[in-house]
Design an enzyme around this catalytic site. Structure first.
Site, PDB file in Angstrom:
ATOM      1  N   ASN A 207       0.956  -1.237  -0.140  1.00 13.26           N
ATOM      2  CA  ASN A 207       0.142   0.004  -0.138  1.00 13.26           C
ATOM      3  C   ASN A 207       0.833   1.232  -0.501  1.00 13.26           C
ATOM      4  OD1 ASN A 207      -2.589   1.765   0.990  1.00 13.26           O
ATOM      5  ND2 ASN A 207      -0.997   2.219   2.323  1.00 13.26           N
TER       6      ASN A 207
ATOM      7  N   TYR B 222       3.912   8.638 -11.584  1.00 12.50           N
ATOM      8  CA  TYR B 222       1.593   8.367 -10.756  1.00 12.50           C
ATOM      9  C   TYR B 222       1.196   7.341 -11.859  1.00 12.50           C
ATOM     10  CZ  TYR B 222      -1.306   7.342  -7.115  1.00 12.50           C
ATOM     11  OH  TYR B 222      -2.762   7.011  -6.489  1.00 12.50           O
TER      12      TYR B 222
HETATM   13  N1  LIG Z   1      -6.114   8.345  -1.503  1.00  8.49           N
HETATM   14  C1  LIG Z   1      -6.216   8.827  -3.099  1.00  8.49           C
HETATM   15  O1  LIG Z   1      -6.901   9.574  -3.344  1.00  8.49           O
HETATM   16  C2  LIG Z   1      -5.719   7.106  -3.443  1.00  8.49           C
HETATM   17  C3  LIG Z   1      -6.277   7.092  -5.134  1.00  8.49           C
HETATM   18  C4  LIG Z   1      -5.615   6.559  -5.346  1.00  8.49           C
HETATM   19  C5  LIG Z   1      -4.170   5.661  -5.003  1.00  8.49           C
HETATM   20  N2  LIG Z   1      -3.921   5.860  -3.654  1.00  8.49           N
HETATM   21  C6  LIG Z   1      -2.851   4.636  -3.033  1.00  8.49           C
HETATM   22  O2  LIG Z   1      -3.322   4.126  -1.760  1.00  8.49           O
HETATM   23  C7  LIG Z   1      -1.736   4.100  -1.415  1.00  8.49           C
HETATM   24  C8  LIG Z   1      -1.775   4.858  -0.125  1.00  8.49           C
HETATM   25  O3  LIG Z   1      -2.183   5.812  -0.309  1.00  8.49           O
HETATM   26  P1  LIG Z   1      -3.033   7.320   1.050  1.00  8.49           P
HETATM   27  O4  LIG Z   1      -4.091   8.441   0.162  1.00  8.49           O
HETATM   28  O5  LIG Z   1      -3.853   6.358   2.253  1.00  8.49           O
HETATM   29  O6  LIG Z   1      -1.428   7.674   0.784  1.00  8.49           O
HETATM   30  P2  LIG Z   1      -1.159   8.575   2.717  1.00  8.49           P
HETATM   31  O7  LIG Z   1      -0.191   9.341   2.087  1.00  8.49           O
HETATM   32  O8  LIG Z   1      -2.547   9.144   3.279  1.00  8.49           O
HETATM   33  O9  LIG Z   1      -0.266   6.860   3.170  1.00  8.49           O
HETATM   34  C9  LIG Z   1       0.609   6.754   2.997  1.00  8.49           C
HETATM   35  C10 LIG Z   1       0.968   6.196   3.308  1.00  8.49           C
HETATM   36  O10 LIG Z   1       2.704   5.634   3.334  1.00  8.49           O
HETATM   37  C11 LIG Z   1       4.073   5.836   3.811  1.00  8.49           C
HETATM   38  N3  LIG Z   1       4.815   5.731   2.604  1.00  8.49           N
HETATM   39  C12 LIG Z   1       4.939   7.010   1.595  1.00  8.49           C
HETATM   40  N4  LIG Z   1       6.495   6.612   1.492  1.00  8.49           N
HETATM   41  C13 LIG Z   1       6.655   5.664   2.400  1.00  8.49           C
HETATM   42  C14 LIG Z   1       8.224   5.089   1.866  1.00  8.49           C
HETATM   43  N5  LIG Z   1       9.396   4.708   0.905  1.00  8.49           N
HETATM   44  N6  LIG Z   1       8.141   4.118   3.200  1.00  8.49           N
HETATM   45  C15 LIG Z   1       7.733   3.848   3.947  1.00  8.49           C
HETATM   46  N7  LIG Z   1       6.039   4.673   4.001  1.00  8.49           N
HETATM   47  C16 LIG Z   1       5.563   5.226   3.029  1.00  8.49           C
HETATM   48  C17 LIG Z   1       3.807   7.371   4.302  1.00  8.49           C
HETATM   49  O11 LIG Z   1       4.471   7.425   5.086  1.00  8.49           O
HETATM   50  C18 LIG Z   1       1.947   6.741   4.865  1.00  8.49           C
HETATM   51  O12 LIG Z   1       1.283   6.421   5.725  1.00  8.49           O
HETATM   52  C19 LIG Z   1      -0.942   4.254  -2.182  1.00  8.49           C
HETATM   53  O13 LIG Z   1       0.039   3.258  -2.470  1.00  8.49           O
HETATM   54  C20 LIG Z   1      -2.126   5.521  -3.040  1.00  8.49           C
HETATM   55  O14 LIG Z   1      -1.320   5.844  -4.663  1.00  8.49           O
HETATM   56  C21 LIG Z   1      -5.470   6.567  -3.467  1.00  8.49           C
END
Ligand SMILES: NC(=O)c1ccc[n+]([C@@H]2O[C@H](COP(=O)([O-])OP(=O)(O)OC[C@H]3O[C@@H](n4cnc5c(N)ncnc54)[C@H](O)[C@@H]3O)[C@@H](O)[C@H]2O)c1
Length: 252
Positions: free
Chosen positions: A87, A151
């Site tokens: 994730n 991305y």
């Molecule tokens: N929020 C959205 O709209 C959305 C939409 C589609 C996909 N996603 C995907 O969902 C996933 C979670 O995103 P989110 O929206 O919860 O974002 P978020 O920023 O709230 O959470 C992401 C988490 O990943 C951790 N992280 C980032 N880089 C890291 C690294 N190098 N090592 C360890 N941890 C790391 C961060 O510290 C954070 O806790 C991601 O892969 C994102 O691309 C999110």
């Protein structure tokens, strides 16, 4: 029925990863929760509902030893691993001509390479007929969207990796699936949603549903794909976007 399974979830401190942590714990699972942010990760453990079922590991998913460290921590704490949720991710990309080599590499390292490397480390420990991996992709890995070159490339590749791994590991009884969330307000998306009116009109308003997605919506889909309920679902990317990507909706 409650599970006795064990999951490794990356990026579990906040947003979708934290919601997944809570969902797995609610199902009875024990979880090795990994994230860069040690303090926020501890808070996620504390509010998970079952802190005793959660071990935390502060790590950067791009570090060379991160996958083996996570696997060792999960085995040490719980003695087994059944599910891996890739994730952790970063967002806020730019169009191709504004993206440096270093930015390109960072997106691919965090969003794609880490998922490949964690999968490679964990696969030998997953039990045939029970083990499953879920990659967290994105709707922008399926549809073009302005200003998200590295991305979108990383997420489209994750979907390809999902299908390919399904062909390699399905025959062993290990299922590989992905989720493709639409826009969910989290730290990753919130800044752009609140500061960029064009982005909001593009990704939020054309959702034919009375609300935007929530981290819990995605967490439920991730849990479903890991659970026995999805026992014959392999190589699938489950879109969780309220219908955004399959309609041509314009709000009245
Ligand atoms: N929020 C959205 O709209 C959305 C939409 C589609 C996909 N996603 C995907 O969902 C996933 C979670 O995103 P989110 O929206 O919860 O974002 P978020 O920023 O709230 O959470 C992401 C988490 O990943 C951790 N992280 C980032 N880089 C890291 C690294 N190098 N090592 C360890 N941890 C790391 C961060 O510290 C954070 O806790 C991601 O892969 C994102 O691309 C999110």
């Amino acid at each position: 029925m409650l599970t006795s399974g064990v999951a490794i979830i990356t990026g579990a401190a906040q947003g979708i990863g934290r919601a997944a942590l809570q969902r797995f714990v609610r199902a009875g699972a024990r979880v090795l929760a990994c994230d860069l942010k040690a303090d926020v990760l501890e808070e996620a453990r504390a509010v998970s509902g079952q802190p005793q079922s959660v071990r935390t590991l502060a790590q950067d998913v791009t570090a060379a030893s991160a996958p083996s460290d996570a696997l060792a921590a999960a085995l040490d704490a719980f003695g087994r691993v059944d599910w891996l949720v890739n994730n952790a991710g970063i967002g806020n990309a730019k169009p191709a001509e504004q993206t440096s080599d270093a930015e390109w590499d960072r997106f691919l390292d965090v969003n794609l390479r880490s998922a490949f490397r964690y999968s490679r480390a964990v696969l030998p420990r997953l039990e045939p007929g029970r083990g499953a991996i879920v990659h967290v992709a994105s709707i922008f890995g399926i549809l073009g969207n302005p200003g998200s070159a590295p991305y979108a490339a990383s997420k489209a590749a994750l979907i390809g990796l999902t299908r390919q791994m399904a062909a390699d590991y399905g025959p062993r009884g290990i299922r590989i699936n992905a989720v493709a969330p639409g826009v969910v307000p989290t730290q990753l998306s919130q800044e752009r949603l609140s500061s960029d009116d064009y982005y909001r009109r593009l990704v939020a308003e054309p959702t034919p549903f009375p609300r935007l997605g929530r981290p819990e919506d995605v967490a439920n889909a991730i849990w479903f794909l890991c659970s026995d309920e999805a026992g014959f679902v392999n190589g699938h990317t489950l879109v969780v976007d309220g219908g955004w990507s399959v309609t041509n909706y314009v709000p009245r």
